[in-house]
Design a protein around this motif. Structure first.
Motif, PDB file in Angstrom:
ATOM      1  N   THR A   9       0.787  -1.071   0.045  1.00 52.84           N
ATOM      2  CA  THR A   9       0.012   0.081   0.053  1.00 52.84           C
ATOM      3  C   THR A   9       1.033   1.094  -0.023  1.00 52.84           C
ATOM      4  O   THR A   9       2.290   1.111   0.118  1.00 52.84           O
TER       5      THR A   9
ATOM      6  N   GLY B  83       2.560   4.306   1.647  1.00 55.20           N
ATOM      7  CA  GLY B  83       2.677   4.747   3.261  1.00 55.20           C
ATOM      8  C   GLY B  83       4.272   4.992   3.450  1.00 55.20           C
ATOM      9  O   GLY B  83       4.866   5.144   2.564  1.00 55.20           O
TER      10      GLY B  83
ATOM     11  N   GLU C  16       3.509   1.847   7.395  1.00 51.22           N
ATOM     12  CA  GLU C  16       2.560   2.417   8.056  1.00 51.22           C
ATOM     13  C   GLU C  16       1.443   3.427   7.196  1.00 51.22           C
ATOM     14  O   GLU C  16       2.082   4.058   6.268  1.00 51.22           O
ATOM     15  N   ALA C  17       0.218   3.190   7.292  1.00 52.28           N
ATOM     16  CA  ALA C  17      -0.729   4.114   6.325  1.00 52.28           C
ATOM     17  C   ALA C  17      -1.688   4.511   7.295  1.00 52.28           C
ATOM     18  O   ALA C  17      -2.451   3.585   7.882  1.00 52.28           O
ATOM     19  N   MET C  18      -1.936   5.601   7.284  1.00 53.17           N
ATOM     20  CA  MET C  18      -2.770   6.210   8.470  1.00 53.17           C
ATOM     21  C   MET C  18      -2.951   5.570   9.710  1.00 53.17           C
ATOM     22  O   MET C  18      -4.028   5.200  10.151  1.00 53.17           O
ATOM     23  N   LYS C  19      -1.882   5.738  10.490  1.00 49.56           N
ATOM     24  CA  LYS C  19      -1.706   5.169  11.724  1.00 49.56           C
ATOM     25  C   LYS C  19      -1.806   3.501  11.803  1.00 49.56           C
ATOM     26  O   LYS C  19      -1.995   2.975  12.844  1.00 49.56           O
ATOM     27  N   LEU C  20      -2.015   2.686  10.907  1.00 51.29           N
ATOM     28  CA  LEU C  20      -2.119   1.408  10.520  1.00 51.29           C
ATOM     29  C   LEU C  20      -0.708   0.838  10.160  1.00 51.29           C
ATOM     30  O   LEU C  20      -0.075   1.296   9.296  1.00 51.29           O
TER      31      LEU C  20
END
Length: 174
Positions: free
Chosen positions: A100, A102, A132-136
């Motif tokens: 993804t 990130g 890390e993508a949007m705190k995930l």
């Protein structure tokens, strides 16, 4: 006062939730106006309008990405020699790709030991990093047996979906 600034003032004083698309459009228009007025493209731009913030970063050496819409883009530079050339002899390399968009990290947290290092043997499903993508924290896993040849992205690099993160010498030696 430019038209876009007057439009932003009226939208921000409105306070209705249905004005969010208009705020986004106004922020986008402001960013385009800013970029069209500079001679040398910036490395990063941040525009905040009320609750809306638009941030854009360009990697070093890629100023052609900063051209305003409708402006002719500069020709793309040649890729680095290392990325363009594969060894004439030796095994073909596979890659582990970003799952993804990130930030790519080689370790589970700052200061921790990396999941794997160059020269380590990996198996399908083994974690080699995280994005890390949007705190995930999305695990990056190898999809084949092999040996990590080289990490192609530095720790903390912004990556796009499908970017190669590391090269892998397949276990079957292809």
């Amino acid at each position: 006062m430019p038209d876009s600034v007057a439009a932003l003032d009226s939208l921000m004083n409105d306070g209705r939730p249905d004005t969010l698309p208009a705020l986004l459009e106004a922020a986008r228009t402001s960013m385009i106006e800013l970029l069209s007025q500079v001679q040398v493209p910036p490395a990063a731009v941040r525009v905040t309008v009320g609750p809306v913030t638009i941030e854009m970063d360009w990697p070093a050496g890629a100023p052609e990405a900063a051209t305003a819409p409708g402006a002719p883009a500069a020709p793309a530079s040649a890729p680095p020699a290392k990325a363009a050339a594969q060894p004439a002899e030796g095994p073909a390399l596979d890659h582990v790709h970003a799952p993804t968009v990130g930030v790519f990290y080689r370790a589970p947290e700052p200061g921790a030991k990396p999941f794997v290092s160059e020269g380590d043997t990996v198996v399908p499903g083994q974690q080699v990093g995280v994005v890390e993508a949007m705190k995930l924290m999305i695990p990056v896993e190898s999809d084949r047996h092999g040996t990590i040849d080289e990490f192609l992205q530095p720790n903390g690099a912004l990556v796009e979906y499908g970017d190669p993160l590391c090269s892998l010498v397949p276990a079957d030696g292809r």
